[in-house]
Write a protein that holds these residues in place. Structure first.
Motif, PDB file in Angstrom:
ATOM      1  N   THR A  35       0.856  -1.193   0.000  1.00  0.00           N
ATOM      2  CA  THR A  35       0.000   0.000   0.000  1.00  0.00           C
ATOM      3  C   THR A  35       0.889   1.238   0.000  1.00  0.00           C
ATOM      4  O   THR A  35       1.144   1.832  -1.027  1.00  0.00           O
ATOM      5  CB  THR A  35      -0.960  -0.001   1.207  1.00  0.00           C
ATOM      6  OG1 THR A  35      -0.210  -0.160   2.418  1.00  0.00           O
ATOM      7  CG2 THR A  35      -1.970  -1.121   1.084  1.00  0.00           C
ATOM      8  N   PRO A  96      -4.346  -6.018   0.635  1.00  0.00           N
ATOM      9  CA  PRO A  96      -4.718  -4.748   1.276  1.00  0.00           C
ATOM     10  C   PRO A  96      -5.983  -4.817   2.129  1.00  0.00           C
ATOM     11  O   PRO A  96      -6.889  -4.006   1.983  1.00  0.00           O
ATOM     12  CB  PRO A  96      -4.898  -3.818   0.080  1.00  0.00           C
ATOM     13  CG  PRO A  96      -5.439  -4.725  -0.980  1.00  0.00           C
ATOM     14  CD  PRO A  96      -4.688  -6.022  -0.795  1.00  0.00           C
ATOM     15  N   GLY A 176       0.788   0.118  -4.800  1.00  0.00           N
ATOM     16  CA  GLY A 176      -0.651   0.265  -4.632  1.00  0.00           C
ATOM     17  C   GLY A 176      -1.132   1.690  -4.726  1.00  0.00           C
ATOM     18  O   GLY A 176      -2.005   2.031  -5.518  1.00  0.00           O
ATOM     19  N   SER A 180      -5.156   0.225   2.696  1.00  0.00           N
ATOM     20  CA  SER A 180      -5.905  -1.019   2.853  1.00  0.00           C
ATOM     21  C   SER A 180      -7.330  -0.720   3.306  1.00  0.00           C
ATOM     22  O   SER A 180      -7.592   0.286   3.961  1.00  0.00           O
ATOM     23  CB  SER A 180      -5.222  -1.926   3.886  1.00  0.00           C
ATOM     24  OG  SER A 180      -5.294  -1.364   5.182  1.00  0.00           O
ATOM     25  N   ALA A 197      -8.437  -0.164  -0.831  1.00  0.00           N
ATOM     26  CA  ALA A 197      -8.154  -0.835  -2.094  1.00  0.00           C
ATOM     27  C   ALA A 197      -9.187  -1.902  -2.464  1.00  0.00           C
ATOM     28  O   ALA A 197      -9.425  -2.158  -3.645  1.00  0.00           O
ATOM     29  CB  ALA A 197      -6.762  -1.459  -2.044  1.00  0.00           C
ATOM     30  N   ASP A 259      -3.392  -3.533   7.693  1.00  0.00           N
ATOM     31  CA  ASP A 259      -2.844  -2.643   6.871  1.00  0.00           C
ATOM     32  C   ASP A 259      -3.852  -3.212   7.481  1.00  0.00           C
ATOM     33  O   ASP A 259      -5.268  -2.724   7.170  1.00  0.00           O
ATOM     34  CB  ASP A 259      -3.170  -2.719   6.416  1.00  0.00           C
ATOM     35  CG  ASP A 259      -3.159  -2.243   5.786  1.00  0.00           C
ATOM     36  OD1 ASP A 259      -3.049  -2.454   5.066  1.00  0.00           O
ATOM     37  OD2 ASP A 259      -2.646  -2.323   5.775  1.00  0.00           O
ATOM     38  N   GLU A 260      -1.014  -0.114   9.431  1.00  0.00           N
ATOM     39  CA  GLU A 260      -1.089  -0.095   7.986  1.00  0.00           C
ATOM     40  C   GLU A 260      -1.878  -0.994   9.099  1.00  0.00           C
ATOM     41  O   GLU A 260      -1.687  -1.058   7.711  1.00  0.00           O
ATOM     42  CB  GLU A 260      -1.707   0.049   8.175  1.00  0.00           C
ATOM     43  CG  GLU A 260      -1.433   0.306   7.568  1.00  0.00           C
ATOM     44  CD  GLU A 260      -2.051   0.986   7.502  1.00  0.00           C
ATOM     45  OE1 GLU A 260      -2.003   0.491   8.326  1.00  0.00           O
ATOM     46  OE2 GLU A 260      -1.621   0.164   7.743  1.00  0.00           O
TER      47      GLU A 260
END
Length: 285
Positions: A35, A96, A176, A180, A197, A259-260
């Motif tokens: 990410t 993510p 990314g 996330s 994501a 995810d982070e």
């Protein structure tokens, strides 16, 4: 402060070894994820976790998420898992997705004011996974000062954090560019507490999950690093969704702390304008 080019096979091993050694000494490192870049500390070293929060300019009310190197680690850190969690892990880890769970009360760590939860994520990044395999769980938050943009290059991370960090692992530009998605799985029905994501449609194709409710979004800042958010604050203070799994966050949980990026509040909003913005941050990368 040392920087290692992990895009080169020759220096990658040296860099990961140096990062592992730094973590064992209670120092901070910066690592790439799928990410954004994250600042990490040994999850079971309270002094190091406190140093991580200080480096970001954050308090204990914003615990970082925890990144793991294997899905099997989940059951060692979390308890009373919602039936949907194994399916989510099977479908989206590594990746993510930060999942907020109830943390084992016997764990000897102090991630901050977690409310008994932990935001967990397994990143889809070779350098991060190699390091996690050697070190075990890491408390990881987006590599930025509180309220500033999340770093997508090691240069951005170094510019923000400087010599507060002992070792920087350069994995190239973040692939990314989007934080996330954080799912709170501590209530009767899992619910999204930070969009990211992974879309609601993608998650709902695997398990029943409630979409994020804009009106319930906290006004604080969220951490994009690895996974979780101030939505956790809602969970602890009795927000409208607290009874249905209101949460922790990657972001990015925590008994802590994503995810982070990878829980708590490491969650930052999808808007990269601020690495700590949208959800108020806690678990989030």
């Amino acid at each position: 402060m040392s920087v290692y080019d992990c895009t080169s096979p020759e220096s990658r091993e040296e860099g990961i070894a140096a990062a592992a050694a730094a973590l064992s000494r209670g120092e901070l490192i910066v690592l790439p994820t799928d990410t954004v870049y994250g600042i990490g500390a040994a999850a079971f070293d309270p002094t190091a976790v406190a140093a991580l929060l200080e480096a970001k300019g954050r308090g204990r009310q914003h615990p970082p998420p925890v990144l793991v190197g294997t899905a099997a680690t989940l059951e060692g850190l979390a308890t009373e898992l919602h039936p949907a969690v194994p399916a989510l892990v099977e479908a989206f880890w590594p990746g993510p997705l930060t999942i907020i769970c109830r943390a084992h009360s016997t764990l000897a760590w102090d991630l901050g004011d977690t409310g008994g939860t932990v935001a967990l994520r397994m990143p889809d990044d070779e350098v991060a996974l190699d390091l996690l395999t050697r070190t075990g769980p890491l408390a990881v938050s987006s590599a930025n000062r509180h309220g500033r943009p999340a770093a997508q290059t090691v240069l951005e991370a170094a510019t923000a954090l400087g010599d507060r960090v002992a070792v920087y692992l350069d994995g190239g530009d973040s692939p990314g560019g989007e934080v996330s998605t954080i799912v709170d799985a501590t209530g009767p029905v899992p619910r999204i507490v930070r969009d990211g994501a992974l879309s609601h449609e993608e998650l709902a194709a695997v398990v029943e999950v409630r979409p994020m409710v804009p009106a319930a979004t906290p006004t604080g800042s969220a951490d994009t690093s690895t996974g979780a958010t101030d939505a956790r604050t809602d969970a602890r203070t009795g927000s409208a969704d607290a009874q249905t799994g209101g949460t922790a966050a990657r972001t990015d949980a925590p008994p802590r702390s994503a995810d982070e990026q990878t829980g708590g509040r490491d969650g930052a909003g999808r808007d990269r304008a601020s690495g700590d913005s949208a959800t108020g941050g806690a678990h989030g990368r």
